[in-house]
Write an enzyme that holds these catalytic residues in place. Structure first.
Site, short mmCIF file in Angstrom:
data_model
loop_
_atom_site.label_atom_id
_atom_site.label_comp_id
_atom_site.label_asym_id
_atom_site.label_seq_id
_atom_site.Cartn_x
_atom_site.Cartn_y
_atom_site.Cartn_z
CG HIS A 89 -1.86 1.15 1.31
ND1 HIS A 89 -1.46 2.40 1.75
CD2 HIS A 89 -3.18 1.25 1.02
CE1 HIS A 89 -2.49 3.21 1.72
NE2 HIS A 89 -3.55 2.55 1.29
N GLY A 90 1.92 1.25 0.80
CA GLY A 90 2.87 2.36 0.82
C GLY A 90 2.59 3.41 1.87
CG ASP A 91 0.41 7.06 3.60
OD1 ASP A 91 1.11 7.05 4.63
OD2 ASP A 91 -0.41 7.96 3.36
CG PHE A 92 -2.12 -0.17 5.68
CD1 PHE A 92 -3.17 -0.46 4.83
CD2 PHE A 92 -2.20 -0.55 7.00
CE1 PHE A 92 -4.29 -1.13 5.30
CE2 PHE A 92 -3.32 -1.22 7.48
CZ PHE A 92 -4.36 -1.52 6.63
NE ARG A 93 -2.83 8.27 6.94
CZ ARG A 93 -3.15 8.33 5.66
NH1 ARG A 93 -2.70 7.38 4.85
NH2 ARG A 93 -3.91 9.29 5.19
#
Length: 300
Positions: A193-197
């Site tokens: 995802h690269g920016d999973f939060r």
């Protein structure tokens, strides 16, 4: 199709891009183009929204709800990732015009993210979503269009060296050493995802998985890199508790074990990503946020 409405970009987006951004000036035309292309009627702008895109709730010609996302930095990689996932663990891509940064997406509940849940429950649901996202970046024998973790992180090396304050230089040096070591013996090539939060996972309608990821910044690399961003979720709440360092290390252990990720690799990427984010915040003038991220890195 109804006339194109006046679209007022949310203040978060204006502050992020700058009020004199050429892209913001082009927004009315981009909205009109998308409405014409997909025969859409706009209902409202989603606020506060993101820092690099505008999202509008729309209706298609048959009355079906959807979301129109216009991306300031282009939408090619995001469209490719969403197409690869095909609605499994992530919002479904209905159509795309990457050349204008436009994505037509299934509509989720923008006001309900995993951050609305207690932390333990939120992390449980986050883990479930991540399991579905970690797939090969392309079918066997096919090439993929995504940037690798090695390429992406290489772009930040000079910024880390330049902007991390003198008193935190040893921490920055450790982060860069960890990056080199982790890349040297990485064995996984998965779509990340690269920016999973927690805030990037929204509630969906019945009939779909309850929680679906949005807003990927897709990369290809190992799972530990992707999981590292989740470890520092709700950072300010974490910093306000006693024993923040021990709680942080416990998060690393629990999340690593729940997804069968090596603890040491997760700890390494957590430290690197916190330092990298700190350098970006400091470079942008957000020194307090940068210092909070450096404090988090120190707890590791």
């Amino acid at each position: 199709m109804a006339p194109a409405p006046h679209v007022e970009p949310p203040q978060r987006l204006v502050r992020s891009l700058g009020a004199d951004s050429p892209w913001l000036a082009e927004l009315p035309e981009l909205v009109r183009e998308s409405m014409t292309r997909w025969d859409l009627t706009v209902e409202r702008v989603v606020a506060p929204g993101g820092r690099g895109s505008l999202v509008l709730l729309v209706r298609r010609a048959d009355g079906a709800p959807a979301a129109l996302k216009l991306c300031a930095a282009g939408a090619g990689a995001e469209a490719a990732a969403l197409a690869r996932w095909d609605g499994h663990g992530a919002v479904r891509l209905l159509d795309a015009a990457p050349e204008t940064g436009a994505l037509l997406l299934e509509r989720l509940h923008a006001e309900i993210s995993l951050r609305s849940l207690p932390e333990a429950k939120a992390n449980l649901e986050a883990v479930s979503a991540l399991r579905r996202l970690w797939v090969p970046p392309a079918p066997p024998g096919a090439a993929h269009p995504f940037t690798t973790v090695a390429e992406h992180t290489a772009r930040a090396v000079d910024r880390i060296r330049e902007h991390i304050p003198k008193e935190a230089r040893p921490l920055a040096g450790e982060a860069l050493e960890l990056r080199s070591a982790l890349l040297a013996d990485a064995t996984e090539e998965l779509l990340l995802h690269g920016d999973f939060r927690q805030g990037a996972v929204l509630s969906a309608d019945p009939g779909r998985a309850h929680w679906l990821a949005i807003g990927p910044e897709p990369l290809v690399g190992e799972r530990a890199y992707d999981l590292a961003r989740l470890v520092r979720d709700r950072l300010h709440d974490l910093g306000a508790t006693s024993g923040a360092a021990s709680l942080t290390r416990r998060r690393v252990r629990k999340l690593a074990d729940s997804l069968e990720v090596d603890r040491d690799r997760l700890r390494g990427w957590c430290l690197y990503r916190a330092v990298e984010s700190a350098s970006r915040q400091i470079a942008a003038g957000n020194r307090a946020d940068g210092e909070m991220l450096l404090e988090f890195a120190g707890w590791l």
